[in-house]
Motif scaffolding. Structure first.
Motif, PDB file in Angstrom:
ATOM      1  N   PRO A 126      89.529   9.503  40.074  1.00  0.00           N
ATOM      2  CA  PRO A 126      88.878   8.635  39.269  1.00  0.00           C
ATOM      3  C   PRO A 126      87.574   9.482  38.739  1.00  0.00           C
ATOM      4  O   PRO A 126      87.164   9.365  37.548  1.00  0.00           O
ATOM      5  CB  PRO A 126      88.120   7.851  40.400  1.00  0.00           C
ATOM      6  N   GLY A 127      87.330  10.748  39.328  1.00  0.00           N
ATOM      7  CA  GLY A 127      86.291  11.499  38.706  1.00  0.00           C
ATOM      8  C   GLY A 127      86.548  12.433  37.594  1.00  0.00           C
ATOM      9  O   GLY A 127      85.818  12.412  36.495  1.00  0.00           O
TER      10      GLY A 127
ATOM     11  N   ARG B 140      88.898  11.161  35.396  1.00  0.00           N
ATOM     12  CA  ARG B 140      88.968  10.260  34.500  1.00  0.00           C
ATOM     13  C   ARG B 140      87.470  10.006  33.863  1.00  0.00           C
ATOM     14  O   ARG B 140      87.332   9.740  32.468  1.00  0.00           O
ATOM     15  CB  ARG B 140      89.600   8.802  34.938  1.00  0.00           C
ATOM     16  N   ALA B 141      86.669   9.981  34.727  1.00  0.00           N
ATOM     17  CA  ALA B 141      85.274   9.809  34.307  1.00  0.00           C
ATOM     18  C   ALA B 141      84.625  10.796  33.447  1.00  0.00           C
ATOM     19  O   ALA B 141      84.093  10.680  32.376  1.00  0.00           O
ATOM     20  CB  ALA B 141      84.456   9.285  35.879  1.00  0.00           C
ATOM     21  N   ASP B 142      85.066  12.135  33.876  1.00  0.00           N
ATOM     22  CA  ASP B 142      84.710  13.150  32.980  1.00  0.00           C
ATOM     23  C   ASP B 142      85.296  12.930  31.659  1.00  0.00           C
ATOM     24  O   ASP B 142      84.530  13.313  30.725  1.00  0.00           O
ATOM     25  CB  ASP B 142      85.240  14.506  33.774  1.00  0.00           C
TER      26      ASP B 142
ATOM     27  N   VAL C  75      86.090  10.216  30.197  1.00  0.00           N
ATOM     28  CA  VAL C  75      85.185   9.504  29.549  1.00  0.00           C
ATOM     29  C   VAL C  75      84.133   9.790  28.960  1.00  0.00           C
ATOM     30  O   VAL C  75      83.524   9.553  27.772  1.00  0.00           O
ATOM     31  CB  VAL C  75      85.559   8.083  30.076  1.00  0.00           C
ATOM     32  N   GLY C  76      83.549  10.571  29.832  1.00  0.00           N
ATOM     33  CA  GLY C  76      81.928  11.374  29.401  1.00  0.00           C
ATOM     34  C   GLY C  76      82.100  11.927  28.170  1.00  0.00           C
ATOM     35  O   GLY C  76      81.275  12.102  27.531  1.00  0.00           O
TER      36      GLY C  76
ATOM     37  N   ARG D   7      78.751   7.376  37.016  1.00  0.00           N
ATOM     38  CA  ARG D   7      78.549   8.759  36.170  1.00  0.00           C
ATOM     39  C   ARG D   7      78.369   8.351  34.600  1.00  0.00           C
ATOM     40  O   ARG D   7      77.961   9.170  34.006  1.00  0.00           O
ATOM     41  CB  ARG D   7      79.471   9.671  36.533  1.00  0.00           C
ATOM     42  N   VAL D   8      79.216   7.402  34.129  1.00  0.00           N
ATOM     43  CA  VAL D   8      78.948   7.151  32.629  1.00  0.00           C
ATOM     44  C   VAL D   8      78.499   5.732  32.594  1.00  0.00           C
ATOM     45  O   VAL D   8      79.335   4.726  32.454  1.00  0.00           O
ATOM     46  CB  VAL D   8      80.566   7.382  31.932  1.00  0.00           C
TER      47      VAL D   8
END
Lengths: 459, 490
Positions: A123-124, A126-128, A130-131, B91-92
């Motif tokens: 998940p982290g 994927r969040a990166d 998206v970031g 985080r986003v």
């Protein structure tokens, strides 16, 4: 993730619960995650683990299926009993075939579609990803929405005739919309290997489309030369492949009835179904576990062949159409039995005729036309002439004098696919494309003359 | 092990790991699906799926994990995963999630039915379908006859960290048939009582008996064949009368979707799209004529629609929300997270999930147009129409991603001349812009002509979720509508 040996163990247990002659089980195993973002924020973020056994029994010309995700004895027994009870009340079908033999599942092993890197996405991570997409949106003063998903899946078909086939796959997918006040841009890609999916590149292209289509102008409806990017081609042509199955012909619901062997499309259209193509995905076997074979569907515009499940091929050989449909053979394209649809080719590859042009070259060679990124809400208006309606979306541009001039308000089209595939002026290199209206395919961009727009909407 | 104990494992785990809010849904969904084709069994099967979905708020961001394994180890693992996912989400983010307050409730509810569909015999089910096929095939020229029946039981246990404990069961029944006729270069189709597999409601098998499927089969088969001799529907601006099933779909596409507040706020921009109904239009936009009154009504009083329930999937009680009142746009459908964006302190209860493995989304409940106040039968509506086209039963549907421009094709059309139905037309279609269309409505039939239709196949979300929605409608008339565009230029 379910392994083949574990599936075979469960199959043995299921078989003991059954009282009938033949039994087949389709196992599916899913470990799926999807991170969804909108308004530059991750607003939905989900994960699913699920396994199911879909049990088919057959005896005395009768068959039925029961599906469960409960693998305890009670759950499996109930599913077997349910399938048996549904089958028992049926009238015997004289066309019914025994289940596939073990040899039916054998064939050339296809390319590996499982990637350790994709399976390990967190998940982290994927969040990166998206970031980075959100950062590109902010840099361009845009708002972004989309998804970043990853999955591991396994499927197996095992039957009481000794057939046992198994396929394991991973997939990663990114879809991005960039929104400005009066415009938007879109890109989407997927692959078994996450290293082939570049969120940053996709975000940059989507952002550029949103920027370039700002303050769209209105063009009256009418017939225009269009340049369809691969995702737009895919979503249109996807509507015809459900008709490329033998049962569709026997049911007289196919636009290919009375047209197999005829030249229906332009010389530059050649299409095969090829599960082994390196850009393709999915299992190399069908809903009965039969190995999928390469089938030439369209050769230089001529409809050559259709695909067959086992039972459809047998019916076709006895039918009034048997001499009018090209080669009749079991091709391994059947859906899980029992079903009303028969079969369809779902690993479509457009074989381009050489002299491919990039989208940029198509634009440069267009005096006046419309560049289309994506289509939306496509539906069939006429099933035999294959007239489709739908809308353009997320990046529609006027091309003039060989250059992209400005964005356009979106159009509604009503276009015959047959006419469209007779009007292809130039073709790009076939790529793996992904849309929203059809399954993924290997398709090129196309430049088409006389595309029929009938209305304009308000944005 | 009780469902409450299983849910408590999850709620305890996520609370210990830092969740400020969580809800858990355990779902047991069972279905029987039967279909015949030309009198033979086409599809015959049953399916059941059981699992748990855990939704959490951590650091003001959402996470969700689901599993089909209800063992303690697996539930704890999924709960911990939901928390980790929420932490990644945080985080986003631009704004923290704000949930409208909702009281805790403890309730049991089942949708009413007379005949449990699962007590009917498979013999009985298949016998009806094969007899329908036989009736259709008795018509010379029918080349394909298809009938189908779906029976379902959806049981859900909902618990949240506010203390809600909601156990609901919905029994769902649906059936229908269609006839295809292939001649020359045309495939004609007629369906009954609606396309999309017929009629579907939160009811028992009594629905099947009431639909009079067998009684209508011969007529439908004959119409499918007769369409080949009919003229193509003319093109131009004309008056249009829609039957109630087509009007139900028109509501679904051009009212139901644009009023979803998550779409309006951009949550669906990448897939389903956004909405022309931006926030400043609330209580200012003239959506339709004075005769247009539309509600979003999930309550039992509205009827046994596919959008009827006692509580939605985040524990909010079913409500009736005025959407269009005498033509004025008066309401969105919302959730606990979105309610504050329109100045509301409470969700109007429309969050619904396809199953245990999906999160709830803002979804249509029963989005229905209210019948006319004055008595008006269908015959009187036609008698009051000098000229126009009457269209029945949807064949194709398409609308842009903000829900402005639509085009619908129907299976059959009829000329209206001098207050009477005349010639049959094939391939009828109409198109328009949503608000212009609803403002052109000048007549709608009364309550005795009103049907609560079920749309079982509404898609939304990523990953895609399919949901059943309800749409009550009476036949209605629209003036000066663009007819016949679908075949223009072809």
């Amino acid at each position: 993730m379910l392994t083949q040996s574990h599936a075979e163990q469960i199959f043995k247990k299921i078989k003991k619960f059954s009282t009938v002659d033949e039994i087949e089980v389709i196992f599916s195993s899913t470990d799926f995650s999807l991170t969804r973002f909108a308004n530059n924020t991750i607003h939905q973020n989900v994960a699913e683990v699920n396994e199911a056994a879909s049990i088919r029994v057959a005896f005395d010309g009768k068959t039925a299926r029961a599906t469960t995700n409960r693998f305890d004895d009670e759950g499996l027994k109930r599913a077997v009993q349910s399938a048996e009870s549904i089958a028992k009340v049926q009238e015997p079908d004289p066309d019914f075939l025994p289940m596939a033999e073990a040899s039916g599942g054998k064939g050339t092993a296809g390319p590996s579609r499982s990637s350790d890197q994709t399976a390990a996405i967190t998940p982290g991570e994927r969040a990166d990803g998206v970031g980075k997409i959100v950062a590109i949106a902010k840099k361009n003063k845009l708002v972004t929405a989309g998804i970043y998903s990853s999955a591991q899946t396994a499927e197996a078909v095992i039957n009481s005739n000794g057939l046992s086939v198994y396929h394991r796959q991973t997939s990663a997918e990114v879809s991005i919309t960039m929104l400005a006040d009066s415009s938007s841009g879109w890109q989407k890609a997927n692959s078994p290997d996450v290293r082939n999916v570049d969120p940053v590149r996709l975000a940059e292209i989507a952002a550029q489309k949103a920027r370039d289509s700002r303050s769209p102008q209105e063009l009256p409806p009418g017939k225009y030369t269009v340049i369809l990017e691969p995702a737009a081609v895919l979503d249109l042509v996807g509507f015809m492949f459900w008709d490329f199955g033998g049962l569709a012909i026997l049911d007289q619901r196919s636009f290919l009835n009375n047209r197999i062997g005829t030249k229906l499309f332009g010389e530059n259209i050649t299409i095969v179904d090829d599960v082994a193509h390196p850009f393709q995905s999915n299992a190399p076997f069908d809903g009965e576990g039969v190995h999928r074979q390469r089938v030439s569907l369209v050769e230089k515009g001529v409809i050559r062949n259709i695909v067959y499940a086992r039972s459809t091929a047998a019916k076709m050989r006895k039918s009034e159409y048997k001499d009018k449909v090209g080669e009749i053979r079991v091709t391994g394209h059947g859906f899980p039995l029992p079903n009303e649809m028969g079969e369809a080719p779902t690993n479509i590859v457009f074989v381009t005729p050489g002299k491919e042009q990039t989208v940029e070259q198509m634009i440069a060679g267009t005096e006046r036309g419309i560049l289309i990124t994506r289509l939306w809400y496509i539906r069939e208006v006429d099933p035999y002439e294959k007239i489709l309606t739908g809308m353009t979306r997320d990046g529609t541009f006027l091309v003039e004098g060989g250059k992209v001039k400005h964005g356009l308000l979106n159009f509604r089209f009503n276009q015959s696919l047959i006419e469209m595939l007779n009007s292809v002026e130039s073709i790009g290199k076939a790529v793996r494309a992904s849309g929203e209206e059809a399954f993924d395919m290997v398709v090129p961009a196309m430049k088409i003359r006389g595309f029929n727009f009938t209305e304009v909407t308000k944005f | 092990m009780s469902m409450k104990q299983i849910a408590n494992w999850a709620l305890n785990t996520v609370t210990q790991r830092g969740a400020s809010y969580a809800d858990v849904r355990i779902v047991d969904h069972r279905q029987r699906s039967l279909a015949t084709k030309n009198g033979k069994v086409g599809h015959a099967g049953s399916a059941e799926t059981l699992g748990i979905g855990i939704r959490v708020l951590v650091n003001d961001a959402w996470g969700f994990a689901s599993t089909d394994d209800l063992s303690r180890e697996a539930v704890d693992k999924a709960a911990a995963q939901a928390v980790e996912i929420a932490k990644a989400s945080s985080r986003v983010k631009e704004e923290p999630v704000r949930l409208a307050a909702e009281p805790a409730v403890k309730i049991e509810w089942s949708s009413p039915y007379k005949i449990d569909p699962f007590t009917t015999s498979l013999d009985q089910n298949l016998d009806l379908l094969t007899r329908i096929d036989a009736e259709l095939l008795a018509v010379k020229g029918v080349t394909l006859a298809e009938s189908s029946m779906q029976l379902g039981r959806y049981e859900q246990w909902f618990y949240n960290t506010d203390g809600s404990d909601i156990h609901q069961t919905r029994v769902i029944t649906g059936a229908g048939f269609c006839a295809l006729a292939f001649q020359g270069t045309e495939i004609m189709k007629r369906s009954y009582p609606n396309s999309f597999g017929g009629q579907h409601q939160n009811r028992g098998y009594e629905l099947i008996d009431e639909l009079k499927l067998l009684e209508n089969a011969r007529r439908i088969g004959e119409e499918a064949v007769a369409l080949h001799k009919a003229e193509r529907c003319p093109e131009g601006r004309m008056n249009l009368v829609l039957d109630s099933s087509q009007l139900g779909l028109q509501i679904h596409e051009s009212i139901g979707h644009p009023i979803e507040l998550d779409r309006v706020l951009g949550y669906e921009a990448n897939f389903a799209g956004t909405s022309f109904l931006t926030l400043e239009k609330l209580r200012t936009l003239r959506y339709g004529s004075d005769l247009v009154n539309v509600v979003a009504d999930a309550t039992e009083q509205h009827g046994p629609g596919l959008g009827t329930f006692a509580y939605d999937d985040e524990g909010v009680q079913a409500q009736c929300t005025p959407i269009i009142t005498k033509g004025l746009f008066t309401g969105y459908i919302s959730s606990r997270e979105t309610a504050h964006t329109i100045g509301e302190t409470r969700s109007n209860g429309t969050m619904r999930a396809e199953g245990w493995n999906r999160i709830p989304l803002v979804r249509m409940t029963n989005i229905s147009i209210l019948p006319g106040d004055k008595p008006l039968t269908f015959d009187q509506l036609i008698a009051g129409t000098d000229d126009g086209i009457f269209m029945q039963t949807n064949r194709s549907w398409s609308i842009d991603d903000k829900r402005y421009n639509f085009q619908f094709g129907c299976e059959i059309g009829w000329e209206i001349k001098g207050g009477k139905l005349g010639r049959m037309f094939k391939n009828p279609s109409y198109s328009g812009i949503t608000t212009e269309f609803w403002n052109s409505m000048d007549a709608i039939c009364s309550r005795d002509q009103w049907t609560l239709w079920g749309t079982p196949n509404c898609g939304k979300g990523q990953p895609m979720q399919t949901m059943g929605t309800g749409h009550g409608a009476s036949p209605a008339r629209f003036r000066n509508v663009k007819i016949g565009t679908a075949y223009k230029g072809n």
